[in-house]
Design a protein around this motif. Sequence first.
Motif, PDB file in Angstrom:
ATOM      1  N   LEU A 158       1.077  -1.199   0.018  1.00  0.00           N
ATOM      2  CA  LEU A 158       0.049  -0.054  -0.121  1.00  0.00           C
ATOM      3  C   LEU A 158       0.842   1.523  -0.043  1.00  0.00           C
ATOM      4  N   VAL A 159       0.604   2.049  -1.187  1.00  0.00           N
ATOM      5  CA  VAL A 159       1.375   3.323  -1.044  1.00  0.00           C
ATOM      6  C   VAL A 159       0.326   4.559  -0.730  1.00  0.00           C
ATOM      7  N   TYR A 160       0.405   5.146   0.192  1.00  0.00           N
ATOM      8  CA  TYR A 160      -0.610   5.890   0.699  1.00  0.00           C
ATOM      9  C   TYR A 160      -0.170   7.452   0.946  1.00  0.00           C
ATOM     10  N   ALA A 161      -0.799   8.161   0.044  1.00  0.00           N
ATOM     11  CA  ALA A 161      -0.322   9.673   0.283  1.00  0.00           C
ATOM     12  C   ALA A 161      -1.279  10.549   0.872  1.00  0.00           C
ATOM     13  N   ASN A 162      -0.783  11.365   1.514  1.00  0.00           N
ATOM     14  CA  ASN A 162      -1.638  12.641   2.489  1.00  0.00           C
ATOM     15  C   ASN A 162      -0.644  13.837   2.531  1.00  0.00           C
ATOM     16  N   ARG A 163      -1.683  14.744   2.901  1.00  0.00           N
ATOM     17  CA  ARG A 163      -1.133  16.142   3.093  1.00  0.00           C
ATOM     18  C   ARG A 163      -0.035  16.270   4.148  1.00  0.00           C
ATOM     19  N   GLU A 183       4.880 -10.321   7.207  1.00  0.00           N
ATOM     20  CA  GLU A 183       5.498 -11.203   5.932  1.00  0.00           C
ATOM     21  C   GLU A 183       4.595 -10.805   4.628  1.00  0.00           C
ATOM     22  N   GLN A 184       3.464 -10.310   4.615  1.00  0.00           N
ATOM     23  CA  GLN A 184       2.608 -10.006   3.465  1.00  0.00           C
ATOM     24  C   GLN A 184       2.380  -8.817   3.035  1.00  0.00           C
ATOM     25  N   LEU A 185       2.381  -7.810   4.065  1.00  0.00           N
ATOM     26  CA  LEU A 185       1.888  -6.396   3.927  1.00  0.00           C
ATOM     27  C   LEU A 185       3.067  -5.373   4.156  1.00  0.00           C
ATOM     28  N   GLN A 186       3.070  -4.548   3.226  1.00  0.00           N
ATOM     29  CA  GLN A 186       4.104  -3.453   3.372  1.00  0.00           C
ATOM     30  C   GLN A 186       3.225  -2.224   2.958  1.00  0.00           C
ATOM     31  N   VAL A 187       3.321  -1.243   3.932  1.00  0.00           N
ATOM     32  CA  VAL A 187       2.739   0.007   3.974  1.00  0.00           C
ATOM     33  C   VAL A 187       3.783   1.216   4.041  1.00  0.00           C
ATOM     34  N   VAL A 188       3.727   2.034   2.611  1.00  0.00           N
ATOM     35  CA  VAL A 188       4.496   3.158   2.750  1.00  0.00           C
ATOM     36  C   VAL A 188       3.788   4.360   2.675  1.00  0.00           C
ATOM     37  N   HIS A 189       3.989   5.387   3.562  1.00  0.00           N
ATOM     38  CA  HIS A 189       3.197   6.442   3.687  1.00  0.00           C
ATOM     39  C   HIS A 189       4.115   7.543   3.051  1.00  0.00           C
ATOM     40  N   VAL A 190       3.456   8.256   2.198  1.00  0.00           N
ATOM     41  CA  VAL A 190       3.991   9.534   1.268  1.00  0.00           C
ATOM     42  C   VAL A 190       3.371  10.601   1.938  1.00  0.00           C
ATOM     43  N   LEU A 191       4.136  11.684   2.536  1.00  0.00           N
ATOM     44  CA  LEU A 191       3.304  13.075   3.171  1.00  0.00           C
ATOM     45  C   LEU A 191       3.938  14.047   2.136  1.00  0.00           C
ATOM     46  N   ASP A 192       2.967  14.769   1.845  1.00  0.00           N
ATOM     47  CA  ASP A 192       3.324  15.977   0.856  1.00  0.00           C
ATOM     48  C   ASP A 192       4.312  17.002   1.681  1.00  0.00           C
ATOM     49  N   SER A 193       3.886  17.048   2.791  1.00  0.00           N
ATOM     50  CA  SER A 193       4.689  17.820   3.744  1.00  0.00           C
ATOM     51  C   SER A 193       6.037  17.698   3.960  1.00  0.00           C
TER      52      SER A 193
END
Length: 355
Positions: A158-163, A183-193
């Motif tokens: 999951l690539v999850y972009a937020n302000r 083992e199964q899930l990778q979460v990457v947060h991308v913050l505009d700030s």
Amino acid sequence: MNAQAAVAPAPVTSMLRLQVSAVIDETADARSLLFEVPEALRERFIYQPGQFLGFRVTLGGKRLTRCYSMSSSPWTDTHLKVTVKRVEGGRVSNWMNQQVQVGDWLEVLPPAGHFCLDQQQAADSRRPLVLFGGGSGITPVFSLLKAALHSGERPVLLVYANRDEASVIFRDELRQLARAHAEQLQVVHVLDSVQGFLDATQVRQLVRHWRDGEYFICGPGPFMDTVESTLLALGEARERIHVERFVSPPDPHSEGPPVDVETDCELLLVELDGVTHEIVPGPGQTLLQSCRAAGLEVPFSCEEGFCGACMCTVEEGQAKLARNDVLSAAELEAGWTLACQGRPEGSRVRLKFPG
Ligand SMILES: Cc1cc2nc3c(=O)[nH]c(=O)nc-3n(C[C@H](O)[C@H](O)[C@H](O)COP(=O)(O)OP(=O)(O)OC[C@H]3O[C@@H](n4cnc5c(N)ncnc54)[C@H](O)[C@@H]3O)c2cc1C
Ligand code: FES
């Protein structure tokens, strides 16, 4: 095969009412509404992960239709849940966030939409599932994610972009899921700030170990365009890239472009669930009206050309669209149309609804 005599266009909306059973303030500008579906409506509200509900509300004397995706997953959650993020100056999203209370009854259209996984796909471990959610676009993506983790071993990114950090909806639930399915899930947060807006270089970097996947993208327009065009440029197949556009329809008083209601179509062939039906379209009827008048249960929701629930392909002949706020130029080029806005052109028109 079904045959049908021409009949006058009839309204096809099937509006139901659901009661709000709980309200969860997710962030300062996003709120989830939960609904308990009464026994008598259970069947009408069976849904696939990634689908949405249509809501009709009357505000300022106008009847407005808005779609909100389920953030719940049918395979893991007992309640049906939608999550609404406030849009600046937006009428329904602010009303949902400020005015709706537990116990209120809302007018709801049954689940619809094609931005979904079926149970078999969810369990298919051969392809990674790569999810891109931006802002409120997390809602259907979260439903897909929970469903995939529940159904199989398939790796999920999951690539999850937020302000900024404060706008991250479902932050705690995502943290728990990432821990429980390390083992199964990778979460990457991308913050505009912090990182700025997601760009093509970042997308390439993020998916470098997640190629040949099934991609689902939902978020602001420029975010979706960046991700989609980068995946296509990398050679990923268009049919494995699914997009959901969050748009509002024009207000009810604003008419679409004028439509010539005369039709020379004598025969409409409709392929639905692998069966071809023969229909005689009535004068002025949309494709959806013709199908419904013939008793075919084809998918639809808003009937206003903005949700995409009634998408189908024109396999023969042509369809003329009155309004289209959802299909891209590429989709039109590939033969997609909207049954609720299309009228048949040519003596014989063949449609196919996706299975
Ligand atoms: C399939 C689908 C699923 C969706 N799922 C979700 C979801 O899960 N969560 C979610 O939060 N959203 C979702 N959306 C988006 C949602 O349906 C609405 O579009 C969104 O909430 C904005 O609606 P609104 O009534 O608040 O804004 P609107 O009143 O429609 O306003 C939208 C924008 O237009 C401006 N505007 C309003 N009136 C005017 C005017 N007269 N002239 C000029 N500008 C004007 C507003 O300032 C605002 O910026 C989804 C949309 C679709 C199509
Ligand atoms: S039913 Fe929404 S676009 Fe046709």
